[in-house]
Design an enzyme around this catalytic site. Structure first.
Site, mmCIF file in Angstrom:
data_model
loop_
_atom_site.group_PDB
_atom_site.id
_atom_site.type_symbol
_atom_site.label_atom_id
_atom_site.label_comp_id
_atom_site.label_asym_id
_atom_site.label_seq_id
_atom_site.Cartn_x
_atom_site.Cartn_y
_atom_site.Cartn_z
ATOM 1 N N LYS A 1 0.901 4.289 -2.914
ATOM 2 C CA LYS A 1 0.819 5.759 -2.491
ATOM 3 C C LYS A 1 1.737 6.765 -2.652
ATOM 4 O O LYS A 1 1.485 7.893 -2.992
ATOM 5 C CB LYS A 1 0.228 5.692 -1.021
ATOM 6 C CG LYS A 1 -1.217 4.953 -0.727
ATOM 7 C CD LYS A 1 -2.238 5.711 -1.783
ATOM 8 C CE LYS A 1 -3.651 5.356 -1.889
ATOM 9 N NZ LYS A 1 -4.471 5.644 -2.498
ATOM 10 N N TYR B 1 0.802 -1.425 0.003
ATOM 11 C CA TYR B 1 0.041 0.098 0.056
ATOM 12 C C TYR B 1 0.910 1.346 -0.170
ATOM 13 O O TYR B 1 0.547 2.082 -0.829
ATOM 14 C CB TYR B 1 -0.917 0.097 1.158
ATOM 15 C CG TYR B 1 -1.725 1.266 1.081
ATOM 16 C CD1 TYR B 1 -3.123 1.158 0.649
ATOM 17 C CD2 TYR B 1 -1.425 2.085 2.161
ATOM 18 C CE1 TYR B 1 -3.893 2.370 0.516
ATOM 19 C CE2 TYR B 1 -2.476 3.194 2.297
ATOM 20 C CZ TYR B 1 -3.682 3.226 1.530
ATOM 21 O OH TYR B 1 -4.447 4.276 1.489
#
Length: 246
Positions: free
Chosen positions: A158, A154
């Site tokens: 990002k 993740y």
């Protein structure tokens, strides 16, 4: 403020995306509510917008599938015409420590969180270039700036949005359209609610303002970036994280 804008928000049937869709509509925008599986939730968002005098439609599409996004683009054009604002909000988490993370866990998060951004931006890119106030807004996270235990996949997606945003901003500049990135801190949504209370307390200890963000703390920034008032700002990463240092 946004009465001439048509805005597509990916992953907007719930959470931050839902709040963004509602706030854009409250400023007069026509909103396309994208969802992958939450048909009933997306319909509720559309109904709420319409009940408040706004205009919205829902569009089912898995943004990780390029062909589905291309088909959605055609449907959007048929229903509401070209868009002016694309908010790349759709994202997933599959949290595991790196030693326990499989390649499948890695690839699935990459496919949605970065692949979905490529697919949506690519399919609607000409719309944004041709719009009088074209806006690409990518929703990142403080996790992309700081990293976070158990979120290697993740966090990578990002942080990848920062480089993507800055590069696309350069390529869009010739048309006067802009690309910016909003990086929220920890927001009170269903995703945060499942985090154990002791972990939440540790996170709160790192936030100078001493509270988690509300969805409204984030949506106001997105609506500003979507508006003509932000015309001279591009390639920026806008942190809305309560003062968390990175």
């Amino acid at each position: 403020m946004l009465t001439t804008q048509t805005c597509l928000v990916t992953g907007s049937s719930r959470g931050i995306g839902r709040g963004i869709a509602l706030d854009l509509a409250s400023h007069g925008a026509t909103v396309v509510v994208n969802y992958r599986s939450g048909e009933a939730e997306a319909a509720t968002v559309v109904e709420e917008i319409e009940a408040n005098g706004g205009t919205a439609i829902s569009m089912q599409c898995d943004v990780s599938d390029y062909d589905e996004v291309a088909a959605m683009c055609e449907r959007v054009h048929d229903r509401v015409g070209p868009i002016d604002v694309l908010v790349n909000n759709a994202g997933i988490t599959i949290d595991k420590t790196f030693t326990n993370m499989t390649r499948e866990d890695w690839d699935r998060v990459m496919d949605v969180n970065l692949g979905g951004v490529f697919n949506s931006t690519n399919c609607f890119f000409d719309d944004l270039l041709d719009a009088e106030h074209g806006r690409l807004i990518n929703i990142s996270s403080v996790v992309g700036q700081q990293g976070n235990y158990g979120q290697a996949n993740y966090a990578t997606t990002k942080s990848g949005l920062f480089g993507f945003t800055r590069t696309i901003a350069l390529e869009m500049a010739r048309s006067g359209s802009t690309a910016n990135c909003v990086a929220p801190g920890f927001v009170k949504t269903d995703m945060l609610d499942i985090v154990p209370s002791e972990v939440q307390e540790k996170i709160l200890g790192r936030i100078p303002l001493g509270r988690f963000a509300s969805v409204e703390d984030i949506t106001g920034m997105v609506s500003y970036v979507a508006s003509p008032k932000s015309a001279y700002m591009t390639g920026q990463v806008l942190s809305v994280n309560g003062g968390m240092d990175w």
